[in-house]
Design a protein around this motif. Structure first.
Motif, PDB file in Angstrom:
ATOM      1  N   PHE A 250       1.079  -1.067   0.233  1.00 60.63           N
ATOM      2  CA  PHE A 250       0.050  -0.218   0.173  1.00 60.63           C
ATOM      3  C   PHE A 250       0.852   0.924  -0.097  1.00 60.63           C
ATOM      4  O   PHE A 250       1.567   1.148   0.140  1.00 60.63           O
ATOM      5  CB  PHE A 250      -0.972  -0.030   1.457  1.00 60.63           C
ATOM      6  N   ARG A 251       0.465   2.006  -0.504  1.00 56.86           N
ATOM      7  CA  ARG A 251       1.171   3.283  -0.545  1.00 56.86           C
ATOM      8  C   ARG A 251       0.227   5.258  -0.429  1.00 56.86           C
ATOM      9  O   ARG A 251      -1.000   5.035  -0.482  1.00 56.86           O
ATOM     10  CB  ARG A 251       1.601   3.816  -1.925  1.00 56.86           C
ATOM     11  N   ASN A 252       0.989   5.713   0.399  1.00 58.93           N
ATOM     12  CA  ASN A 252       0.229   7.038   0.468  1.00 58.93           C
ATOM     13  C   ASN A 252      -1.665   7.034   1.447  1.00 58.93           C
ATOM     14  O   ASN A 252      -2.316   8.162   1.091  1.00 58.93           O
ATOM     15  CB  ASN A 252      -0.089   7.387  -1.237  1.00 58.93           C
ATOM     16  N   LEU A 253      -1.571   6.626   2.580  1.00 58.52           N
ATOM     17  CA  LEU A 253      -2.411   5.927   3.148  1.00 58.52           C
ATOM     18  C   LEU A 253      -2.679   6.474   4.234  1.00 58.52           C
ATOM     19  O   LEU A 253      -1.483   6.557   4.662  1.00 58.52           O
ATOM     20  CB  LEU A 253      -2.304   4.578   3.808  1.00 58.52           C
ATOM     21  N   SER A 254      -3.009   7.949   4.108  1.00 54.97           N
ATOM     22  CA  SER A 254      -3.285   8.893   5.783  1.00 54.97           C
ATOM     23  C   SER A 254      -4.322   8.381   6.787  1.00 54.97           C
ATOM     24  O   SER A 254      -5.638   8.231   5.498  1.00 54.97           O
ATOM     25  CB  SER A 254      -3.002  10.037   5.258  1.00 54.97           C
ATOM     26  N   GLY A 255      -4.285   8.431   7.823  1.00 51.61           N
ATOM     27  CA  GLY A 255      -5.614   8.118   8.392  1.00 51.61           C
ATOM     28  C   GLY A 255      -5.659   8.182   9.757  1.00 51.61           C
ATOM     29  O   GLY A 255      -4.598   8.098  10.086  1.00 51.61           O
ATOM     30  N   ARG A 256      -6.275   7.975  10.800  1.00 54.72           N
ATOM     31  CA  ARG A 256      -6.537   9.102  12.468  1.00 54.72           C
ATOM     32  C   ARG A 256      -7.628   7.721  12.731  1.00 54.72           C
ATOM     33  O   ARG A 256      -8.464   7.260  12.433  1.00 54.72           O
ATOM     34  CB  ARG A 256      -6.882  10.282  12.595  1.00 54.72           C
ATOM     35  N   PHE A 257      -7.365   6.771  13.823  1.00 54.19           N
ATOM     36  CA  PHE A 257      -8.005   5.676  14.611  1.00 54.19           C
ATOM     37  C   PHE A 257      -7.934   6.421  15.977  1.00 54.19           C
ATOM     38  O   PHE A 257      -7.153   6.306  16.229  1.00 54.19           O
ATOM     39  CB  PHE A 257      -7.083   4.196  14.604  1.00 54.19           C
TER      40      PHE A 257
ATOM     41  N   ARG B 289     -17.702   1.639  12.705  1.00 55.51           N
ATOM     42  CA  ARG B 289     -18.517   2.163  12.508  1.00 55.51           C
ATOM     43  C   ARG B 289     -18.042   2.621  11.101  1.00 55.51           C
ATOM     44  O   ARG B 289     -18.546   3.451  10.695  1.00 55.51           O
ATOM     45  CB  ARG B 289     -18.548   3.471  13.723  1.00 55.51           C
ATOM     46  N   GLN B 290     -16.679   2.750  10.877  1.00 55.18           N
ATOM     47  CA  GLN B 290     -16.108   2.776   9.626  1.00 55.18           C
ATOM     48  C   GLN B 290     -15.491   2.072   8.567  1.00 55.18           C
ATOM     49  O   GLN B 290     -15.261   1.141   9.429  1.00 55.18           O
ATOM     50  CB  GLN B 290     -15.042   3.854  10.043  1.00 55.18           C
ATOM     51  N   GLN B 291     -14.728   2.434   7.251  1.00 58.47           N
ATOM     52  CA  GLN B 291     -13.534   1.362   6.777  1.00 58.47           C
ATOM     53  C   GLN B 291     -13.579   1.796   5.992  1.00 58.47           C
ATOM     54  O   GLN B 291     -13.076   2.993   5.988  1.00 58.47           O
ATOM     55  CB  GLN B 291     -15.026   0.597   5.996  1.00 58.47           C
ATOM     56  N   LEU B 292     -11.701   1.696   6.568  1.00 60.99           N
ATOM     57  CA  LEU B 292     -10.985   1.298   5.169  1.00 60.99           C
ATOM     58  C   LEU B 292     -11.042   0.655   4.232  1.00 60.99           C
ATOM     59  O   LEU B 292     -10.215  -0.914   5.156  1.00 60.99           O
ATOM     60  CB  LEU B 292      -9.861   1.647   6.279  1.00 60.99           C
ATOM     61  N   SER B 293     -10.905   0.947   2.739  1.00 57.54           N
ATOM     62  CA  SER B 293     -10.844   0.142   1.579  1.00 57.54           C
ATOM     63  C   SER B 293      -9.061   0.475   1.236  1.00 57.54           C
ATOM     64  O   SER B 293      -8.280   0.858   0.658  1.00 57.54           O
ATOM     65  CB  SER B 293     -11.516   0.533   0.221  1.00 57.54           C
ATOM     66  N   MET B 294      -8.598  -1.166   1.400  1.00 56.61           N
ATOM     67  CA  MET B 294      -6.928  -0.984   1.104  1.00 56.61           C
ATOM     68  C   MET B 294      -7.031  -0.892  -0.174  1.00 56.61           C
ATOM     69  O   MET B 294      -4.761  -0.825  -0.430  1.00 56.61           O
ATOM     70  CB  MET B 294      -6.572  -3.071   1.664  1.00 56.61           C
ATOM     71  N   MET B 295      -7.490  -1.471  -1.038  1.00 60.17           N
ATOM     72  CA  MET B 295      -7.716  -1.644  -2.610  1.00 60.17           C
ATOM     73  C   MET B 295      -7.924   0.355  -2.629  1.00 60.17           C
ATOM     74  O   MET B 295      -7.264   0.480  -4.200  1.00 60.17           O
ATOM     75  CB  MET B 295      -9.120  -1.802  -2.929  1.00 60.17           C
ATOM     76  N   ASP B 296      -8.021   1.430  -2.208  1.00 58.58           N
ATOM     77  CA  ASP B 296      -8.012   2.127  -2.066  1.00 58.58           C
ATOM     78  C   ASP B 296      -6.607   3.038  -2.174  1.00 58.58           C
ATOM     79  O   ASP B 296      -6.369   4.531  -2.630  1.00 58.58           O
ATOM     80  CB  ASP B 296      -8.538   3.563  -1.722  1.00 58.58           C
ATOM     81  N   TYR B 297      -5.389   1.841  -1.542  1.00 57.09           N
ATOM     82  CA  TYR B 297      -4.002   2.572  -1.937  1.00 57.09           C
ATOM     83  C   TYR B 297      -3.088   1.041  -2.545  1.00 57.09           C
ATOM     84  O   TYR B 297      -2.436   1.819  -1.940  1.00 57.09           O
ATOM     85  CB  TYR B 297      -3.510   3.000  -0.034  1.00 57.09           C
ATOM     86  N   LYS B 298      -3.726   0.594  -3.350  1.00 54.86           N
ATOM     87  CA  LYS B 298      -2.448   0.406  -3.659  1.00 54.86           C
ATOM     88  C   LYS B 298      -2.015   0.647  -5.166  1.00 54.86           C
ATOM     89  O   LYS B 298      -2.540   1.258  -5.865  1.00 54.86           O
ATOM     90  CB  LYS B 298      -3.921  -1.290  -4.719  1.00 54.86           C
ATOM     91  N   VAL B 299      -0.678   0.241  -5.505  1.00 56.56           N
ATOM     92  CA  VAL B 299       0.072   0.965  -6.640  1.00 56.56           C
ATOM     93  C   VAL B 299       0.109  -0.163  -7.553  1.00 56.56           C
ATOM     94  O   VAL B 299       0.412  -1.938  -7.712  1.00 56.56           O
ATOM     95  CB  VAL B 299       1.017   0.916  -6.231  1.00 56.56           C
ATOM     96  N   PHE B 300      -1.157   0.491  -9.042  1.00 57.03           N
ATOM     97  CA  PHE B 300      -0.849  -0.853 -10.421  1.00 57.03           C
ATOM     98  C   PHE B 300       0.192  -0.025 -11.387  1.00 57.03           C
ATOM     99  O   PHE B 300       0.104   0.727 -11.455  1.00 57.03           O
ATOM    100  CB  PHE B 300      -2.404  -0.800 -10.628  1.00 57.03           C
TER     101      PHE B 300
END
Length: 206
Positions: free
Chosen positions: A18-25, A195-206
């Protein structure tokens, strides 16, 4: 407890997971880490646990004050398919051993855990004699009953029957409301309470 990632990236050799993943938990919330098989869910949870280092960006842990990455293990409990049980031990021995380095929550004893799991008949049996579903219950117990602010669950309902899944929901409801819970799964049954979701597919590099 707060975990923050800023432009985080993890790769193995030349392949970016994964790449360029930003988030707060944050504590008191539950998050589903979703995606197809091989999308990086388990890798992401291992980064959160401090078991893997990022190749770019950063991950910070805060519990009132910043927590160094080498000490984050004290704040984390995990349940995952790649974490094995000590099969030569009985269930009570396993829970007692686990408690020595990862204490259980106040008022929780190995005997109480066995009772809540409904596994009294197996308390003195060796883990190697357990069915796959019984082993999964033991894995969940080691994780959820531990006195940690972060609970990481990777495919937590693996090998569980309907009764086992109901037990999983009960444990989450009773013991995880004020904690930070992350569930890695591609099966909604395992994370429908999140309550919340994070999809790893949003941070894949193809």
């Amino acid at each position: 407890m707060t975990i923050a990632l800023n432009k985080a990236g993890k790769r193995f050799n030349r392949d970016w997971i994964f790449r360029n993943l930003s988030g707060r938990f944050e504590s008191g919330n539950s998050y589903a880490i979703i995606g197809a098989n091989g999308s990086g869910k388990s890798t992401f949870l291992q980064v959160i646990a401090g078991a893997l280092h990022l190749n770019e960006g950063n991950c910070t842990w805060t519990a009132g004050n910043p927590v160094p990455s080498e000490k984050i293990y004290r704040y984390v409990a995990c349940c995952a398919p790649y974490l094995e049980l000590i099969e030569e031990m009985t269930l009570l021995e396993l829970l007692g051993f686990h408690q020595q380095f990862k204490p259980f929550m106040a008022g929780i004893t190995p005997k109480k855990i066995v009772e809540e799991l409904g596994m009294q008949a197996a308390a003195h049996k060796r883990i190697q004699q357990f069915s796959s579903g019984m082993k999964q219950r033991a894995k969940l117990a080691q994780c959820i009953y531990s006195d940690t602010p972060i609970v990481l669950l990777d495919e937590p309902c693996t090998n569980l029957d309907r009764q086992g899944i109901d037990l999983y929901y009960t444990l989450i409801d009773q013991y995880c409301k004020d904690r930070l819970v992350l569930v890695g799964s591609n099966d909604e049954v395992e994370y429908k309470f999140c309550r919340q979701q994070l999809s790893m597919m949003d941070y894949k590099v193809f």
